[in-house]
Structures are given as C-alpha cells and as structure tokens.
Design an enzyme around this catalytic site. Structure first.
Site: not given
Ligand SMILES: Cc1ncc(COP(=O)(O)O)c(C=O)c1O
Length: 398
Positions: A56, A110, A182, A207
């Site tokens: 962890r 997102y 991001d 992704k």
């Molecule tokens: C641009 C973006 N950031 C963050 C996330 C969150 O990722 P996770 O599903 O791995 O928590 C996503 C998920 O679709 C995303 O498309």
C-alpha cells in the site's frame, strides 16, 4: 546501465526504447528478462533502517520499477502508479489543497473529475472555479488569493478540444502555483505536457498506457516532491495499485509507442472516411482541418492527434442507435484506449445525467458518437463503419 530519459535531449533514448527498458535494474546472469511480480503485501524487515516495504505504500519492487518507467516516458523526475485514474487525480488534488483553498479548472473535464471538483471537494472546504480555457485571460481572472492549482485535460472528452497548457502555465507561474494536466487521451507519445509548462501530469492508465482494456490503473508524474506528496495521499486514502495490475501495465507500456502511432494513423483514416459520408453531419477529430483546434493540435501533438474520433450522424439518437446495432467489428462499450475499437453514445454514458438541451449546448447533440479507434486494420474498420452507415440510408429508413 539502466536506461532513463533526461539529460542531453540529443542523446536521450526514444520513447519506444524507454517503453521497453526504462526503470529496470541492470540484469545479471540468471535474472528473468521480464520483471517478476512480487505478489506480496508485505516484506521481511530486520533491524535495518531502510524503510518499511508494504505494497500500500507503493514500494513493492514492480510499483517502483514501473513508476521509474512512467517518469522516463513523461520526462519527469518521478512518478507513482496508483489503483485507478481517479485515484491518481484525487491523490494529486488532495496533496495540493486543504480546507479554504481554491482550484481553477478548465470546464471540459472527464465526468468523475468534474463531480469530484464540483460536489465532493466542496464538502472538504475546497472550491473550484471552472473556466473556458479559450477565453482570453480566463485563467488569470479566475485566480484568488487561496488558489493552489490549475487543472486541465487534453484532448477533452468527448468533443476532443485541445486547450493550450502554456496559457494556464503562464498564469500559474506568475503566482508560483502548479498546473496539473490529465493527458489520458493524448499519451506521452502525442503530447509532452511537462515540456509545455505543466508541472504534474496524470493519466488513467486504464486507457492507452495499459492499452488492452484489462486493467484499472492510474499514474502521476512530476517533480519528486510532488510525487512524494501524492504518494502520501495514496497511502492514507488507500488508492495503491495491485502488483499484478502494475505488471500488466508494464507489459502495456512496452508497446505504447507503436500502439499509439497505429491508433493515430487508424483514427485519421477513419475520420477522413466519415467526413466524406453524407449520413454523417459532423466529424470532430483534431487531425482534421475542420476541427477548431487543428492548428494547435498540429503544433502540440506532432506525432498524431490521437485515437479518439467523435462524430454526429444525421437523424439524431434513433439513427445513432440503428448505426451501432449494425456494427459488427466495432463493439459498443464505454472506456477507450484499448487495442479493440469501442464506440459509445455520451447520452447513455458520460453525459447521461444531463438533459438533451444541456448536452446540445455542450456540443453533444443526440446522434453524437464517440469512437475509440483500435489497432485493427484500418480498411476493416472503414468497411464496418461504412456498411453500418449504408443501413441508415436504405429506403424506408430515416
Ligand atoms: C480523461 C480521463 N481521466 C480519468 C479517468 C478515470 O480513470 P479510471 O477509470 O482509471 O479511474 C477517465 C476514465 O474514463 C478518463 O477518461
């Protein structure tokens, strides 16, 4: 010698080399070529004073190794792997803010990130102002005395806008606060946030970094002090990554560069094809001249505009439903960035909670489709999309 990035850019290894080798310790005879998964929560500790190893805490050997690889790929001082993209975002934000603080964020985010900023963080006394990053001076105007970070995404979901991180960086630098970005949709192959003034980059490794739709993971990369602080939040809030997931992420990273280049090429071919079909009202792809951010994408994303293509079919939601029902190769599912092509309608997934009118205002009318273009043969993808579009224009159909 272990392979890392940094130093003289003319002699730095390329991204494919880093994806395969970075982060690994030099092997000696008898060592496995592929890193071992140490599937152990804890480790024997004696009286040596070299810190407690506990999974962890993020110091399982594979977690450390893949953290070094991600740092090398991003050109960052350090990186940490977490249990999800949201875990990475939350740990970063929590490490930079406390009650009474303020965040300025781009408005296109997102969905879960938006909910975190808009509804969850206020419960902890942290407020956010959302800005249109294209509005001149928007970042600077939104700054307050207690603003602690700026936050943006590129390309955005699902309209694939490419805000300029340099504008955010200029506003942040004047105040000595970090910009967090991001870059999940872009990957380090297509966009280099840290070279554009961003301080901390986060990804949903679920992704493209993982690339095979078989893990949930996240990463944060940036200065060592910021990564230490995010790691501390990861420990306390329990967002650590499982060693087996991290091993799969490493396997994905080995092919990141070749996969993303193929995603780029396929997406461009698909976008061009869709653009020529009369059943399609609009195609949104930063690699097409018609996209509002095409010039910026060419400048900031020279390797390619990514694997995501959005488009709107004529005939609204009913036509979109008939279209996806007719697809044979492209599969209907949320998420993105895997080797297989996936399609979704934001009105059923990320933007389900909004009215049709609000979605229209956001540029997501009914009939809007978001396609994650995989690495299949482009001709096969075009044939599948083409025959599904043919079904829309058959006599008797709207
Ligand atoms: C641009 C973006 N950031 C963050 C996330 C969150 O990722 P996770 O599903 O791995 O928590 C996503 C998920 O679709 C995303 O498309």
């Amino acid at each position: 010698m272990a392979i890392e990035s940094g130093g003289d850019p003319t002699s730095a290894p390329g991204l494919s080399t880093l994806g395969v080798h970075a982060g690994a310790e030099p092997g000696k005879p008898g060592d496995p070529v592929v890193p071992a998964i140490v599937q152990s929560a804890t480790f024997f500790g004696g009286r040596r004073d070299d810190g407690l190893l506990y999974t962890r805490y993020g110091n399982n050997p594979i977690q450390l190794q893949v953290g070094r690889k991600v740092a090398a790929l991003e050109g960052a001082e350090a990186a940490v792997v977490l249990g999800s993209g949201m875990g990475a975002i939350a740990a970063t934000v929590l490490s930079l803010t406390e009650a009474g603080d303020h965040i300025v964020a781009a408005r296109d985010l997102y969905g879960a990130t938006r909910v975190l900023f808009e509804h969850e963080l206020p419960r902890r006394g942290i407020s956010t102002t959302f800005v249109d990053p294209e509005a001149p001076g928007a970042w600077r105007r939104a700054l307050r005395k207690r603003t602690r970070m700026l936050y943006l995404e590129a390309p955005t979901n699902p309209t694939l806008r490419v805000p300029d991180p340099r504008t955010a960086a200029a506003a942040a630098q004047a105040r000595g606060i970090p910009v967090v970005m991001d870059a999940t949709f872009a990957t380090p192959v297509n966009l280099r946030p840290l070279e554009l003034g961003v301080d901390i980059v986060v990804h949903s490794a679920t992704k493209y970094l993982g690339g095979h739709s078989d893990i949930i993971g996240g990463v944060v990369a940036g200065p060592a002090s910021a990564i230490d602080a995010a790691t501390e939040m990861m420990k306390l809030y329990g967002a650590a990554a499982d060693p087996h997931m991290v091993w799969l992420l490493d396997r994905g990273l080995r092919t990141l560069d070749v996969r993303v280049r193929r995603h780029n090429a396929n997406a461009l071919a698909v976008a061009r094809y869709l653009d020529g079909r009369r059943e399609v009202r609009r195609v949104l792809y930063p690699g097409l001249q018609s996209h509002p951010d095409h010039a910026r994408a060419r400048e900031l994303m020279p390797a390619g505009a990514g694997g995501m293509v959005s488009f709107v079919v004529r005939g609204g939601g009913g036509a979109a439903d008939r279209f996806v029902d007719a697809l044979r190769l492209v599969q209907v599912a949320p998420s993105l960035g895997g080797v297989e092509s996936l399609i979704s309608q934001p009105r059923y997934t990320s933007h389900k909670g909004l009215s049709a009118a609000v979605r229209r205002e956001l540029g997501i009318p009914d009939g809007f489709l978001r396609l994650s273009v995989g690495i299949e043969d482009a001709d096969d993808l075009v044939a599948d999309l083409g025959s599904a579009l043919d079904r829309l224009s058959r006599p008797g159909r709207r």
